[in-house]
Design a protein around this motif. Structure first.
Motif, short mmCIF file in Angstrom:
data_model
loop_
_atom_site.label_atom_id
_atom_site.label_comp_id
_atom_site.label_asym_id
_atom_site.label_seq_id
_atom_site.Cartn_x
_atom_site.Cartn_y
_atom_site.Cartn_z
N GLU A 114 0.88 -1.10 0.06
CA GLU A 114 -0.11 -0.05 0.00
C GLU A 114 0.77 1.32 -0.04
O GLU A 114 0.36 2.18 0.00
N GLY A 115 2.09 1.15 -0.16
CA GLY A 115 3.00 2.24 -0.06
C GLY A 115 3.52 2.87 1.24
O GLY A 115 4.19 3.85 1.30
N GLY A 116 3.08 2.20 2.24
CA GLY A 116 3.51 2.35 3.71
C GLY A 116 4.51 1.60 4.39
O GLY A 116 4.59 0.58 3.70
N TRP A 117 5.11 2.03 5.51
CA TRP A 117 6.02 1.02 6.10
C TRP A 117 5.57 0.30 7.27
O TRP A 117 5.88 -0.65 7.59
N TYR A 118 4.06 0.98 7.67
CA TYR A 118 3.68 0.29 8.65
C TYR A 118 2.31 -0.49 8.22
O TYR A 118 1.59 0.30 7.49
N LYS A 119 1.79 -1.74 8.70
CA LYS A 119 0.74 -2.50 8.12
C LYS A 119 -0.59 -1.73 8.99
O LYS A 119 -1.52 -1.92 8.32
N GLY A 120 -0.28 -1.09 10.05
CA GLY A 120 -1.55 -0.48 10.84
C GLY A 120 -0.79 -0.08 11.95
O GLY A 120 0.16 -0.05 12.23
N THR A 121 -1.95 0.58 12.74
CA THR A 121 -1.49 0.96 13.93
C THR A 121 -0.98 0.31 15.00
O THR A 121 0.21 0.64 15.57
N ALA A 122 -1.19 -0.87 15.08
CA ALA A 122 -0.57 -1.78 16.16
C ALA A 122 0.64 -2.24 15.81
O ALA A 122 1.66 -2.53 16.38
N ASN A 123 0.77 -2.41 14.49
CA ASN A 123 2.13 -2.83 13.73
C ASN A 123 2.98 -1.62 13.93
O ASN A 123 4.50 -1.93 14.09
N ALA A 124 2.69 -0.57 13.87
CA ALA A 124 3.65 0.52 14.19
C ALA A 124 4.14 0.50 15.65
O ALA A 124 5.60 0.54 15.84
#
Length: 381
Positions: free
Chosen positions: A97-107
């Motif tokens: 999706e063009g981001g480094w984190y898959k979601g808030t929890a993954n961050a």
């Protein structure tokens, strides 16, 4: 490293695509607000005012502006040897999706090592793109007095708006028995503010388990909180009373600025007892010519006003020429509005030039001009 009762983690990586041209080159938390501030200043100032001295800021999209703005945290009294503020970069490559984190929890999962360094009893998770003033220490005491595994900040919203939020259904003591993500027929109006306090050891366990689940969205609202409820952990809703706004859309961003102009506005960015701090630039004094008209407006330092300003927020370094009118609008830093211009219900980003004899906006829809653009004589609506 000294153990901490609580540290804060600010999620500040989102592009904020619903802010359109305002986030074309910077992340949403870095967008200017209310004159001299940036949106993230509110979360950082809340931490400082609440006595939280260790803060991690998780960046992702176009992080350089936030990096430069935060620096070592001096404006927020967060330049400390034992903690302070740390800007954290993603540890992985970009995903599909063009981001480094898959979601808030993954961050948070990716930054567990940073949190573990301080051995905190609790961790406060914040969004970096909300406008509000909140004493997190009161929320922490509520969390501790109830011996909660997790405490979620909630805000009472109008029933018609509830389907746009994650809704907490609670018992009379504010213990949560159900969480509904954007329900079509909400059972309550207690909306999640995206502000969480977790017991760190428990959250760490759930983050590790969540990361192993290939079907997870790796999100607090979609996964972590429902999993805690399913396991009968004690979750409490902390009711917040005061001004709070998610400025994630052009409409809410404009509304928040118009709120600043109300005589009884709850935010009160000039409150000496709860200061909102920022990294300030150097600007000359405000200049308002004898022929200028300024009514019901917030005009910051370094501006040159020769025209008319009504019910608008004017950021530092703006120039408004003779016979020009700015009405119901937000004009950001170092923008030049030449002579005989009419701007009505618009958001003008920084370093824009509006050439003479131009009309921007129609007092019906919010017109938007992106950063660094030059607008010529044709009308912009």
């Amino acid at each position: 490293m000294k153990k901490k009762s609580i540290i804060a983690m600010i999620l500040a990586g989102g592009q904020g695509s619903r802010l359109l041209d305002l986030t074309e080159k910077i992340a949403k938390p870095a967008v200017a607000f209310g004159g001299k501030y940036r949106i993230i200043d509110f979360a950082l100032s809340n931490c400082s005012n609440s006595g939280i001295d260790t803060v991690g800021v998780l960046t992702q999209y176009e992080p350089h502006v936030l990096n430069d703005h935060i620096g070592i945290g001096s404006p927020w009294d967060l330049d400390r040897m034992d903690g302070g503020v740390t800007v954290l970069q993603p540890h992985t490559k970009k995903n599909d999706e063009g981001g480094w984190y898959k979601g808030t929890a993954n961050a948070i999962y990716q930054n567990m090592q940073f949190i573990d360094k301080y051995e905190p009893e609790n961790v406060l998770i914040l969004s970096g793109d909300h406008i509000y003033k909140m004493d997190y220490d009161k929320m922490l005491k509520f969390h501790q007095e109830n011996n909660a595994d997790a405490t979620i900040g909630v805000f009472n919203v109008p029933l018609k708006d509830a389907p746009s939020f994650g809704i907490m259904n609670t018992n009379p003591d504010y213990s949560i028995y159900e969480f509904e993500e954007k329900p079509k027929e909400p059972k309550s109006t207690l909306a999640s503010m995206g502000i969480y306090i977790f017991k760190w050891k428990l959250l760490k366990q759930y983050l590790i388990e969540d990361e192993k689940d290939p079907n997870s969205s790796n999100d607090f609202g979609k996964n972590i909180i429902p999993n805690l409820l399913n396991d009968h952990k004690k979750l409490m809703a902390y009711p917040f009373k005061g001004y709070w706004k998610d400025v994630g859309t052009i409409e809410s961003f404009w509304d928040a600025h118009m709120d600043l102009l109300k005589p009884d506005n709850e935010l009160n960015i000039f409150d000496k007892n709860w200061k909102i701090n920022t990294r300030q630039g150097v600007y000359p004094p405000l200049y308002v010519s004898d022929d200028a008209i300024v009514i019901s407006s917030l005009v910051d330092k370094g501006c040159e006003i020769e025209g008319e300003v009504r019910n608008s927020v004017i950021f530092p370094g703006v120039k408004i020429g003779k016979n020009s009118k700015v009405i119901n609008s937000v004009v950001m830093q170092n923008t030049v509005i030449e002579e005989n211009v009419i701007i009505n219900k618009a958001i003008i980003a920084d370093n824009v030039t509006v050439k003479k004899n131009t009309v921007v906006g129609d007092d019906e829809h919010i017109a938007i001009i992106g950063q660094g653009k030059t607008v010529k004589s044709e009308a912009i609506k």
